[in-house]
Design a protein around this motif. Structure first.
Motif, PDB file in Angstrom:
ATOM      1  N   GLY A   1       0.810  -1.212   0.000  1.00 58.88           N
ATOM      2  CA  GLY A   1       0.000   0.000   0.000  1.00 58.88           C
ATOM      3  C   GLY A   1       0.838   1.254   0.000  1.00 58.88           C
ATOM      4  O   GLY A   1       0.551   2.197  -0.707  1.00 58.88           O
ATOM      5  N   ALA A   2       1.878   1.274   0.778  1.00 58.11           N
ATOM      6  CA  ALA A   2       2.732   2.461   0.838  1.00 58.11           C
ATOM      7  C   ALA A   2       3.398   2.724  -0.499  1.00 58.11           C
ATOM      8  O   ALA A   2       3.499   3.861  -0.947  1.00 58.11           O
ATOM      9  CB  ALA A   2       3.774   2.300   1.936  1.00 58.11           C
ATOM     10  N   ALA A   3       3.827   1.662  -1.159  1.00 54.57           N
ATOM     11  CA  ALA A   3       4.469   1.836  -2.462  1.00 54.57           C
ATOM     12  C   ALA A   3       3.466   2.333  -3.486  1.00 54.57           C
ATOM     13  O   ALA A   3       3.746   3.230  -4.264  1.00 54.57           O
ATOM     14  CB  ALA A   3       5.086   0.516  -2.918  1.00 54.57           C
ATOM     15  N   VAL A   4       2.269   1.773  -3.477  1.00 50.98           N
ATOM     16  CA  VAL A   4       1.261   2.179  -4.441  1.00 50.98           C
ATOM     17  C   VAL A   4       0.789   3.591  -4.156  1.00 50.98           C
ATOM     18  O   VAL A   4       0.517   4.360  -5.060  1.00 50.98           O
ATOM     19  CB  VAL A   4       0.084   1.177  -4.437  1.00 50.98           C
ATOM     20  N   LEU A   5       0.692   3.955  -2.899  1.00 55.75           N
ATOM     21  CA  LEU A   5       0.257   5.295  -2.533  1.00 55.75           C
ATOM     22  C   LEU A   5       1.125   6.335  -3.211  1.00 55.75           C
ATOM     23  O   LEU A   5       0.625   7.323  -3.730  1.00 55.75           O
ATOM     24  CB  LEU A   5       0.298   5.467  -1.009  1.00 55.75           C
ATOM     25  N   GLY A   6       2.405   6.099  -3.269  1.00 50.10           N
ATOM     26  CA  GLY A   6       3.293   7.039  -3.925  1.00 50.10           C
ATOM     27  C   GLY A   6       3.098   7.069  -5.427  1.00 50.10           C
ATOM     28  O   GLY A   6       3.272   8.104  -6.063  1.00 50.10           O
ATOM     29  N   LEU A   7       2.690   5.961  -6.022  1.00 51.91           N
ATOM     30  CA  LEU A   7       2.519   5.886  -7.464  1.00 51.91           C
ATOM     31  C   LEU A   7       1.126   6.263  -7.925  1.00 51.91           C
ATOM     32  O   LEU A   7       0.953   6.716  -9.041  1.00 51.91           O
ATOM     33  CB  LEU A   7       2.819   4.449  -7.938  1.00 51.91           C
ATOM     34  N   ALA A   8       0.138   6.067  -7.081  1.00 49.84           N
ATOM     35  CA  ALA A   8      -1.239   6.234  -7.513  1.00 49.84           C
ATOM     36  C   ALA A   8      -1.555   7.669  -7.873  1.00 49.84           C
ATOM     37  O   ALA A   8      -2.278   7.925  -8.818  1.00 49.84           O
ATOM     38  CB  ALA A   8      -2.187   5.754  -6.414  1.00 49.84           C
TER      39      ALA A   8
ATOM     40  N   ARG B   1      -6.939  21.445  -2.885  1.00 55.27           N
ATOM     41  CA  ARG B   1      -5.942  21.817  -1.866  1.00 55.27           C
ATOM     42  C   ARG B   1      -5.633  20.598  -1.002  1.00 55.27           C
ATOM     43  O   ARG B   1      -4.487  20.372  -0.603  1.00 55.27           O
ATOM     44  CB  ARG B   1      -6.434  22.994  -1.027  1.00 55.27           C
ATOM     45  N   GLY B   2      -6.649  19.774  -0.765  1.00 57.33           N
ATOM     46  CA  GLY B   2      -6.419  18.510  -0.067  1.00 57.33           C
ATOM     47  C   GLY B   2      -5.508  17.591  -0.850  1.00 57.33           C
ATOM     48  O   GLY B   2      -4.644  16.923  -0.284  1.00 57.33           O
ATOM     49  N   ALA B   3      -5.666  17.555  -2.169  1.00 49.46           N
ATOM     50  CA  ALA B   3      -4.788  16.735  -3.014  1.00 49.46           C
ATOM     51  C   ALA B   3      -3.350  17.238  -2.938  1.00 49.46           C
ATOM     52  O   ALA B   3      -2.408  16.440  -2.881  1.00 49.46           O
ATOM     53  CB  ALA B   3      -5.284  16.746  -4.458  1.00 49.46           C
ATOM     54  N   ALA B   4      -3.183  18.559  -2.925  1.00 45.56           N
ATOM     55  CA  ALA B   4      -1.832  19.123  -2.795  1.00 45.56           C
ATOM     56  C   ALA B   4      -1.224  18.738  -1.450  1.00 45.56           C
ATOM     57  O   ALA B   4      -0.043  18.388  -1.365  1.00 45.56           O
ATOM     58  CB  ALA B   4      -1.867  20.640  -2.953  1.00 45.56           C
ATOM     59  N   ALA B   5      -2.032  18.765  -0.399  1.00 48.12           N
ATOM     60  CA  ALA B   5      -1.546  18.376   0.929  1.00 48.12           C
ATOM     61  C   ALA B   5      -1.132  16.905   0.947  1.00 48.12           C
ATOM     62  O   ALA B   5      -0.148  16.544   1.595  1.00 48.12           O
ATOM     63  CB  ALA B   5      -2.611  18.658   1.993  1.00 48.12           C
ATOM     64  N   ILE B   6      -1.853  16.058   0.225  1.00 48.30           N
ATOM     65  CA  ILE B   6      -1.458  14.648   0.128  1.00 48.30           C
ATOM     66  C   ILE B   6      -0.084  14.561  -0.522  1.00 48.30           C
ATOM     67  O   ILE B   6       0.788  13.820  -0.052  1.00 48.30           O
ATOM     68  CB  ILE B   6      -2.496  13.831  -0.667  1.00 48.30           C
ATOM     69  N   GLY B   7       0.118  15.313  -1.595  1.00 45.78           N
ATOM     70  CA  GLY B   7       1.423  15.319  -2.263  1.00 45.78           C
ATOM     71  C   GLY B   7       2.539  15.760  -1.341  1.00 45.78           C
ATOM     72  O   GLY B   7       3.677  15.308  -1.467  1.00 45.78           O
ATOM     73  N   LEU B   8       2.194  16.643  -0.393  1.00 48.80           N
ATOM     74  CA  LEU B   8       3.176  17.139   0.588  1.00 48.80           C
ATOM     75  C   LEU B   8       3.224  16.261   1.841  1.00 48.80           C
ATOM     76  O   LEU B   8       3.907  16.595   2.804  1.00 48.80           O
ATOM     77  CB  LEU B   8       2.835  18.585   0.971  1.00 48.80           C
ATOM     78  N   LYS B   9       2.468  15.157   1.816  1.00 43.01           N
ATOM     79  CA  LYS B   9       2.392  14.209   2.942  1.00 43.01           C
ATOM     80  C   LYS B   9       1.836  14.860   4.212  1.00 43.01           C
ATOM     81  O   LYS B   9       2.192  14.500   5.321  1.00 43.01           O
ATOM     82  CB  LYS B   9       3.743  13.535   3.198  1.00 43.01           C
ATOM     83  N   ARG B  10       0.927  15.807   4.026  1.00 40.44           N
ATOM     84  CA  ARG B  10       0.229  16.480   5.130  1.00 40.44           C
ATOM     85  C   ARG B  10      -1.204  15.921   5.168  1.00 40.44           C
ATOM     86  O   ARG B  10      -2.151  16.592   4.788  1.00 40.44           O
ATOM     87  CB  ARG B  10       0.259  17.986   4.921  1.00 40.44           C
ATOM     88  N   TYR B  11      -1.303  14.692   5.608  1.00 44.17           N
ATOM     89  CA  TYR B  11      -2.546  13.945   5.483  1.00 44.17           C
ATOM     90  C   TYR B  11      -3.680  14.494   6.343  1.00 44.17           C
ATOM     91  O   TYR B  11      -4.831  14.523   5.901  1.00 44.17           O
ATOM     92  CB  TYR B  11      -2.303  12.462   5.777  1.00 44.17           C
ATOM     93  N   GLU B  12      -3.393  14.914   7.563  1.00 40.23           N
ATOM     94  CA  GLU B  12      -4.439  15.480   8.431  1.00 40.23           C
ATOM     95  C   GLU B  12      -5.039  16.724   7.789  1.00 40.23           C
ATOM     96  O   GLU B  12      -6.262  16.890   7.764  1.00 40.23           O
ATOM     97  CB  GLU B  12      -3.873  15.822   9.820  1.00 40.23           C
ATOM     98  N   ALA B  13      -4.186  17.605   7.280  1.00 39.10           N
ATOM     99  CA  ALA B  13      -4.673  18.822   6.630  1.00 39.10           C
ATOM    100  C   ALA B  13      -5.504  18.474   5.394  1.00 39.10           C
ATOM    101  O   ALA B  13      -6.514  19.127   5.108  1.00 39.10           O
ATOM    102  CB  ALA B  13      -3.496  19.727   6.251  1.00 39.10           C
ATOM    103  N   SER B  14      -5.076  17.446   4.677  1.00 43.29           N
ATOM    104  CA  SER B  14      -5.820  17.064   3.477  1.00 43.29           C
ATOM    105  C   SER B  14      -7.227  16.598   3.841  1.00 43.29           C
ATOM    106  O   SER B  14      -8.182  16.930   3.140  1.00 43.29           O
ATOM    107  CB  SER B  14      -5.072  15.993   2.687  1.00 43.29           C
ATOM    108  N   LEU B  15      -7.353  15.859   4.931  1.00 42.40           N
ATOM    109  CA  LEU B  15      -8.681  15.387   5.341  1.00 42.40           C
ATOM    110  C   LEU B  15      -9.619  16.546   5.634  1.00 42.40           C
ATOM    111  O   LEU B  15     -10.785  16.535   5.214  1.00 42.40           O
ATOM    112  CB  LEU B  15      -8.580  14.486   6.571  1.00 42.40           C
ATOM    113  N   ALA B  16      -9.139  17.544   6.338  1.00 39.51           N
ATOM    114  CA  ALA B  16      -9.982  18.696   6.669  1.00 39.51           C
ATOM    115  C   ALA B  16     -10.466  19.388   5.397  1.00 39.51           C
ATOM    116  O   ALA B  16     -11.653  19.733   5.274  1.00 39.51           O
ATOM    117  CB  ALA B  16      -9.210  19.673   7.558  1.00 39.51           C
ATOM    118  N   ASP B  17      -9.566  19.590   4.442  1.00 38.48           N
ATOM    119  CA  ASP B  17      -9.955  20.258   3.198  1.00 38.48           C
ATOM    120  C   ASP B  17     -10.903  19.404   2.364  1.00 38.48           C
ATOM    121  O   ASP B  17     -11.895  19.914   1.831  1.00 38.48           O
ATOM    122  CB  ASP B  17      -8.712  20.609   2.373  1.00 38.48           C
ATOM    123  N   ILE B  18     -10.615  18.129   2.224  1.00 28.52           N
ATOM    124  CA  ILE B  18     -11.474  17.269   1.408  1.00 28.52           C
ATOM    125  C   ILE B  18     -12.860  17.161   2.031  1.00 28.52           C
ATOM    126  O   ILE B  18     -13.879  17.233   1.322  1.00 28.52           O
ATOM    127  CB  ILE B  18     -10.823  15.887   1.196  1.00 28.52           C
TER     128      ILE B  18
END
Length: 186
Positions: free
Chosen positions: A9-16, A106-123
């Motif tokens: 999952g971690a490997a795919v997360l980076g590629l997906a 903006r949530g997608a950008a946060a995912i790219g920056l590995k800021r997952y908590e922030a991404s959840l709030a925005d999404i």
């Protein structure tokens, strides 16, 4: 008990990669060309320049101005310029604070920056406000949950994305990585 192959999952997360929601801009000119490029999946930097020229030279209704910022941000996301993209989504929200696509992206950008908590709030905020392509929002939220190692929530959001958009292969591919078992009580 919910399980997933976390190493895979971690490997795919980076590629997906995340899914991006563009905004349709009505009318003519460069803002509309920017919209078509974002919706059409373009990533060439020349389209970012078209968006920038539209923002600098065209008289745009606030919704179209905000949409053009979102579309330019989407183009930047495709080039993995996450921080620059987030700035465009911030600008879109200054112009039109209730634009759901700006929050989801903006949530997608946060995912790219590995800021997952922030991404959840925005999404979550984007979903509350409403978006034209909710399946993409659920897919992105699933990626954020995976980043937070919450496999159960990720699984349900991938399922929701597939339910909304049954012909979309990305959530189907992600769901194939999961193994679901039920815990038996003793």
């Amino acid at each position: 008990m919910w399980k997933t192959m976390l190493a895979a999952g971690a490997a795919v997360l980076g590629l997906a990669g995340s899914a991006h929601s563009a905004v349709t801009v009505i009318g003519g000119g460069m803002a509309q060309a920017c919209s078509r490029a974002a919706i059409g999946g373009e990533s060439d930097p020349k389209f970012q320049e078209v968006c920038t020229l539209a923002l600098e030279t065209e008289f745009l209704h606030p919704r179209d101005r905000a949409g053009t910022y979102v579309n330019r941000g989407v183009l930047k996301l495709r080039r993995m310029s996450y921080a620059d993209a987030a700035r465009d989504f911030d600008m879109a929200l200054r112009v039109k604070p209730n634009l759901g696509e700006a929050y989801v992206n903006r949530g997608a950008a946060a995912i790219g920056l590995k800021r997952y908590e922030a991404s959840l709030a925005d999404i979550n905020r984007g979903l509350e406000l409403g978006v034209e392509e909710p399946a993409k929002a659920y897919y992105n939220r699933a990626l954020a949950y995976e980043g937070l190692e919450d496999a159960k929530s990720a699984y349900f959001d991938y399922q929701k994305a597939l339910e909304i958009s049954p012909d979309w292969e990305l959530p189907r591919e992600q769901l194939a990585r999961f193994t679901v078992t039920r815990r038996t009580e003793r």
